[in-house]
Design a protein around this motif. Structure first.
Motif, PDB file in Angstrom:
ATOM      1  N   THR A  16       0.832  -1.210   0.000  1.00 22.64           N
ATOM      2  CA  THR A  16       0.000   0.000   0.000  1.00 22.64           C
ATOM      3  C   THR A  16       0.860   1.252   0.000  1.00 22.64           C
ATOM      4  O   THR A  16       0.346   2.357  -0.181  1.00 22.64           O
ATOM      5  CB  THR A  16      -0.928   0.028   1.236  1.00 22.64           C
ATOM      6  N   SER A  17       2.171   1.095   0.229  1.00 22.89           N
ATOM      7  CA  SER A  17       3.068   2.268   0.225  1.00 22.89           C
ATOM      8  C   SER A  17       4.513   1.802   0.021  1.00 22.89           C
ATOM      9  O   SER A  17       4.797   0.604  -0.028  1.00 22.89           O
ATOM     10  CB  SER A  17       2.950   3.045   1.546  1.00 22.89           C
ATOM     11  N   ILE A  19       8.347   0.784  -0.498  1.00 22.23           N
ATOM     12  CA  ILE A  19       9.117  -0.164  -1.295  1.00 22.23           C
ATOM     13  C   ILE A  19       8.209  -1.208  -1.950  1.00 22.23           C
ATOM     14  O   ILE A  19       8.347  -1.519  -3.139  1.00 22.23           O
ATOM     15  CB  ILE A  19      10.189  -0.842  -0.398  1.00 22.23           C
ATOM     16  N   ARG A  41      -3.273  -3.629   4.706  1.00 18.87           N
ATOM     17  CA  ARG A  41      -4.496  -3.396   5.471  1.00 18.87           C
ATOM     18  C   ARG A  41      -5.335  -2.262   4.895  1.00 18.87           C
ATOM     19  O   ARG A  41      -6.540  -2.262   5.006  1.00 18.87           O
ATOM     20  CB  ARG A  41      -4.148  -3.044   6.935  1.00 18.87           C
ATOM     21  N   ARG A  42      -4.677  -1.256   4.295  1.00 21.37           N
ATOM     22  CA  ARG A  42      -5.408  -0.043   3.886  1.00 21.37           C
ATOM     23  C   ARG A  42      -6.131  -0.245   2.551  1.00 21.37           C
ATOM     24  O   ARG A  42      -5.564  -0.082   1.479  1.00 21.37           O
ATOM     25  CB  ARG A  42      -4.437   1.140   3.835  1.00 21.37           C
ATOM     26  N   ASP A  65      -4.374  -8.395   7.072  1.00 18.91           N
ATOM     27  CA  ASP A  65      -3.569  -7.944   8.219  1.00 18.91           C
ATOM     28  C   ASP A  65      -2.677  -9.120   8.599  1.00 18.91           C
ATOM     29  O   ASP A  65      -3.178 -10.169   9.022  1.00 18.91           O
ATOM     30  CB  ASP A  65      -4.492  -7.553   9.386  1.00 18.91           C
ATOM     31  N   TYR A 165      13.913  -3.579  15.979  1.00 20.42           N
ATOM     32  CA  TYR A 165      13.764  -3.613  14.519  1.00 20.42           C
ATOM     33  C   TYR A 165      14.952  -4.370  13.903  1.00 20.42           C
ATOM     34  O   TYR A 165      14.774  -5.278  13.087  1.00 20.42           O
ATOM     35  CB  TYR A 165      13.706  -2.178  13.966  1.00 20.42           C
ATOM     36  N   LYS A 169      15.060  -7.997  11.807  1.00 18.36           N
ATOM     37  CA  LYS A 169      15.595  -8.114  10.450  1.00 18.36           C
ATOM     38  C   LYS A 169      16.766  -9.098  10.412  1.00 18.36           C
ATOM     39  O   LYS A 169      16.960  -9.803   9.419  1.00 18.36           O
ATOM     40  CB  LYS A 169      16.019  -6.729   9.935  1.00 18.36           C
ATOM     41  N   PRO A 196      18.842  -0.526   1.677  1.00 17.45           N
ATOM     42  CA  PRO A 196      19.510   0.416   2.576  1.00 17.45           C
ATOM     43  C   PRO A 196      18.444   1.373   3.103  1.00 17.45           C
ATOM     44  O   PRO A 196      17.244   1.063   3.003  1.00 17.45           O
ATOM     45  CB  PRO A 196      20.467   1.138   1.615  1.00 17.45           C
ATOM     46  N   VAL A 198      15.874   3.984   2.658  1.00 18.45           N
ATOM     47  CA  VAL A 198      15.129   4.391   1.455  1.00 18.45           C
ATOM     48  C   VAL A 198      13.980   5.308   1.879  1.00 18.45           C
ATOM     49  O   VAL A 198      13.326   5.054   2.908  1.00 18.45           O
ATOM     50  CB  VAL A 198      14.544   3.149   0.727  1.00 18.45           C
ATOM     51  N   SER A 200      10.583   6.579   2.557  1.00 17.65           N
ATOM     52  CA  SER A 200       9.283   5.902   2.696  1.00 17.65           C
ATOM     53  C   SER A 200       8.550   6.369   3.945  1.00 17.65           C
ATOM     54  O   SER A 200       9.110   7.098   4.764  1.00 17.65           O
ATOM     55  CB  SER A 200       9.439   4.373   2.756  1.00 17.65           C
ATOM     56  N   HIS A 203       9.641   5.847   8.016  1.00 19.15           N
ATOM     57  CA  HIS A 203      10.432   6.743   8.866  1.00 19.15           C
ATOM     58  C   HIS A 203       9.615   7.885   9.441  1.00 19.15           C
ATOM     59  O   HIS A 203      10.184   8.828   9.978  1.00 19.15           O
ATOM     60  CB  HIS A 203      11.610   7.301   8.067  1.00 19.15           C
TER      61      HIS A 203
END
Ligand SMILES: NC(=O)c1ccc[n+]([C@@H]2O[C@H](COP(=O)([O-])OP(=O)(O)OC[C@H]3O[C@@H](n4cnc5c(N)ncnc54)[C@H](OP(=O)(O)O)[C@@H]3O)[C@@H](O)[C@H]2O)c1
Length: 264
Positions: A16-17, A19, A41-42, A65, A165, A169, A196, A198, A200, A203
């Motif tokens: 939905t956003s 990457i 979800r959106r 979800d 986080y 990962k 790396p 990016v 979006s 953040h």
């Protein structure tokens, strides 16, 4: 090497956003003309994407979800596989990012931390498990299939301000290596995508976005470099500063793991 260009139907979870959205639209543009399923979800964003690309007839959507209860998640995935029996690739771009300051333990919100772990790691292991019977079946019929987990350069070298986080990962990175080795003989190809920093919405917390913007790759630059690696059929796809980080700390690990597992 088989690559994304061989895929007939690609599901991008978390599109939905950011990457996921950018990669989904670039995959839709491939000359091989795959069906692309956008997912998140959106609902309104999914509907807008489908409406904008209606003319292709190849952009579909699924609302999901990834934190749904385990059996509900399994049912959703079985439904996706039933609806799209050609599905031969799943890209996992869903993720969230939280900061935690362990010098002030009273501020650590464990619900938030566990939500990050669930979104970035546990849900992905669950979904992979639920997709695999279908992907292995296609693979054994001679049709290569793909899992594309999206980890991070921070899986290799952590940023201490976002410790959980980075740990989620790192877990996904390790899982990707093991699954790439295990599943190769089933003709299921696990290709880790390693971004790396990016541009979006990831953040958009604690007003740090403006500061980070000085360092990040634009979404356009990132998507171009990553698509090149996906189309080449690379075994793992780092981009930008993650390439250097990968070379310094990780090069040869996947191949060494394969040798230890008895594969050449
Ligand atoms: N941007 C970076 O600097 C960077 C660097 C390295 C790695 N990454 C990784 O790249 C991936 C994509 O991040 P991004 O930068 O593109 O961030 P983003 O724009 O915030 O996208 C995150 C995506 O995850 C989805 N998502 C989050 N929670 C979900 C849930 N419970 N169920 C289903 N979907 C969920 C969101 O969709 P909905 O909210 O609509 O559900 C959204 O589509 C993440 O795994 C991130 O960790 C990003």
């Amino acid at each position: 090497m088989p690559s994304i260009s061989d895929c007939k139907c690609v599901l991008v979870i978390g599109s939905t956003s950011g990457i996921g959205r950018a990669l989904a639209l670039s995959i839709l543009d491939l000359p091989s003309k795959p069906t692309v399923i956008v997912c998140g979800r959106r609902k309104e964003r999914l509907e807008e994407l489908v409406a904008t690309h209606h003319a292709t007839g190849r952009l579909k959507s699924v609302t999901l979800d990834v934190l749904s209860e385990r059996n509900a998640l399994k049912s959703s995935i079985e439904e996706i596989v039933d609806t799209y029996p050609d599905l031969d690739a799943v890209l996992f771009s869903s993720g969230i990012l939280r900061s935690f300051d362990f010098t002030r333990p009273e501020t650590i919100d464990l619900d938030s931390l566990e939500c990050e772990l669930g979104t970035n790691y546990t849900s992905i292991v669950r979904m992979i498990t639920f997709f695999l019977p279908h992907l292995i079946k296609l693979g054994e019929q001679g049709h290569p299939t793909f899992l594309y987990p999206v980890s991070s350069g921070l899986s290799i070298f952590p940023a201490p301000g976002i410790p959980d986080y980075c740990a989620t990962k790192a877990a996904l990175h390790s899982l990707s290596i093991s699954l790439a080795v295990q599943l190769k003989r089933k003709n299921v190809h696990v290709v880790e995508i390693i971004p790396p920093l990016v541009e979006s919405e990831l953040h958009g917390f604690q007003s740090t976005t403006q500061g980070l913007a000085r360092f990040w790759l634009t979404l356009e630059e990132y998507t171009k470099e990553t698509m090149e690696g996906l189309v080449r059929g690379d075994s793992y796809v780092p981009a930008g500063t993650a390439v250097e980080r990968y070379k310094k700390f990780e090069e040869g690990k996947l191949e060494a793991a394969a040798r230890l597992y008895g594969q050449s």
